[in-house]
Design a protein around this motif. Sequence first.
Motif, short mmCIF file in Angstrom:
data_model
loop_
_atom_site.label_atom_id
_atom_site.label_comp_id
_atom_site.label_asym_id
_atom_site.label_seq_id
_atom_site.Cartn_x
_atom_site.Cartn_y
_atom_site.Cartn_z
N PHE A 1 35.38 15.56 7.21
CA PHE A 1 34.07 15.67 6.58
C PHE A 1 33.84 14.49 5.65
O PHE A 1 34.77 13.99 5.01
N SER B 1 28.92 22.40 -2.00
CA SER B 1 27.83 21.82 -1.22
C SER B 1 27.08 20.76 -2.02
O SER B 1 27.34 20.54 -3.21
N TYR C 1 21.69 14.92 0.08
CA TYR C 1 22.06 14.90 1.50
C TYR C 1 22.13 13.46 2.00
O TYR C 1 23.15 13.01 2.52
N LEU D 1 28.35 18.22 2.67
CA LEU D 1 27.17 18.83 3.26
C LEU D 1 27.36 20.35 3.25
O LEU D 1 28.49 20.86 3.31
N GLY E 1 26.91 22.75 5.40
CA GLY E 1 27.63 23.34 6.52
C GLY E 1 29.13 23.09 6.43
O GLY E 1 29.93 23.97 6.79
N ASP E 2 29.52 21.92 5.97
CA ASP E 2 30.94 21.60 5.82
C ASP E 2 31.56 22.39 4.67
O ASP E 2 32.69 22.88 4.78
N TRP F 1 32.24 25.79 5.88
CA TRP F 1 33.43 25.86 6.73
C TRP F 1 34.68 26.01 5.86
O TRP F 1 35.55 26.85 6.14
N ASP G 1 19.07 22.08 4.01
CA ASP G 1 20.12 21.26 4.61
C ASP G 1 20.21 21.60 6.09
O ASP G 1 20.50 22.75 6.45
N THR H 1 22.47 21.16 8.12
CA THR H 1 23.81 21.60 8.55
C THR H 1 24.12 23.03 8.12
O THR H 1 25.16 23.57 8.51
N ASP H 2 23.26 23.64 7.31
CA ASP H 2 23.52 24.97 6.77
C ASP H 2 23.20 26.02 7.83
O ASP H 2 22.05 26.22 8.18
N PRO H 3 24.21 26.72 8.36
CA PRO H 3 23.93 27.69 9.43
C PRO H 3 23.16 28.91 8.96
O PRO H 3 22.67 29.68 9.79
#
Length: 477
Positions: free
Chosen positions: A350, A394, A410, A425, A427-428, A431, A469, A471-473
């Motif tokens: 990442f 984040s 971002y 990010l 999403g990362d 994770w 963002d 990448t944010d699920p």
Amino acid sequence: MRKLIRGLAAFFLTTVLVSGHASYAWADVARGPGFRNGVPISQNDSQTETEDQESTETEEAETALANAGIDIGKEAEVNGEDGVVDEATKAAQEALKANFPRLQTTVMVGDSNWSQPFVNDAWITNNGEGFHGMSTFLTNIVGNVLYRTYTSSTGWSPWAINGQQTTNYANDVNVEAVQMRFSGYVNNQFDLYYTAQLEDGTTMDWAKNGTTTGTMGTGHYITGLRMAFYAKNSAFPYPTEKPLISAVPDGMQQIDGALRYINGDGTPFTGWAWQGNERYYFVDSAPVTGWQYIDGYKYYFDETGRMLSDLEPVIGAKGPFLISINKEMNTMTIFAKDGNNGFIIPVKSFLTSTGPDTPLGTFKTPAKYRWRDMNHGIFTQYATRIWKGFLIHSILYSSPNPMTLDSSTYNYLSIAQSAGCVRLLSGDAKWVYDHCPIGTTVTIYNSPVPGPYERPAIEQIIPDSQTWDPTDPNVGR
């Protein structure tokens, strides 16, 4: 002024201040993305500007920042928690987005001295002599420039990135060939072309996006290098048929229906190879596949020989994992355990933003927070505490609501410094939050090598008006 603002202001000033003319400038110390894709402001300020246009550019940049209310001389210490981004900084960031890439190169001219800087498509020369190393900065756009050099006595140097030096050769060892490429957003917008001139006066056709220009196996060497960027997939008006003079065709090629890598001097090849930004490993000119132990790590290659840099689809995400953070290169690598061999399987990597106060060492994560109020009402998602006031978290939001994103955090991840936390990010960060439980080991270190994988990059910037963002699920599209 908050460190985030100071980092962005420094990046903005770098894009104009680096135009100063000075011999033996800026390549005396290898610098990478941990230095905000450029040289420190204090070093820039010491340059003597010799042309009226350069002075005007500097004054205009300083005036623009002053008009935006940005004071680059002050910052607040906030004990590892992040500060805020104001509207003035956003204005400066928007000015950056309007600019094209700026490539600035210096070459080693002998006796460990470096040339004056050459900007964009100027011929890079050493008074008709060869050169023994190179360093290229990319500014004015989000992304990376990568480059490496070749000599017949040493082979290819490791890839350097964003102002780092390639291998510095002795005075009697001249660079014979060069490869260059973009990654990230800049690569999605522009093709990078480059050409070489040899000591016998031969000018090569143009190479593109990681292919080779120059010569191999002929006894000749480069005395001039020129580069240019064109909008992605647009027509290029100059010849590209013969960018390399070599004993045999160099590089990856299909031979009798199989992928092979042959050195330009005709010898078999063993080592890493790239096709654009895709990575392969060859043994005696044949690509490896499946699981392979290389350089102390365990990698996975698909049936075509392409190395996979995200192994979650292959091994899952059950863990346990080790979190490894290269502060200098703003890169986080997640490692899985390979039995008694330890944590040597790089699962994924990442891009991060760290800061001068980010602690070095080994830690065990003690706590997590779904949302965290960082400082003066600035919030982050998916926070995992590393130690004391330092967290993995984040990018920044104005409230505990995923639709209140500050878009600049971002777009300028890794360029803007944090106040000590490790920013990802969203999403990362999620994770890490989901798959790395309390008690996970975190190691933070400095190295000019990003890690087992290359340094990630922002692939697409988002508009200032975007408040979520991508990448944010948890955010609906």
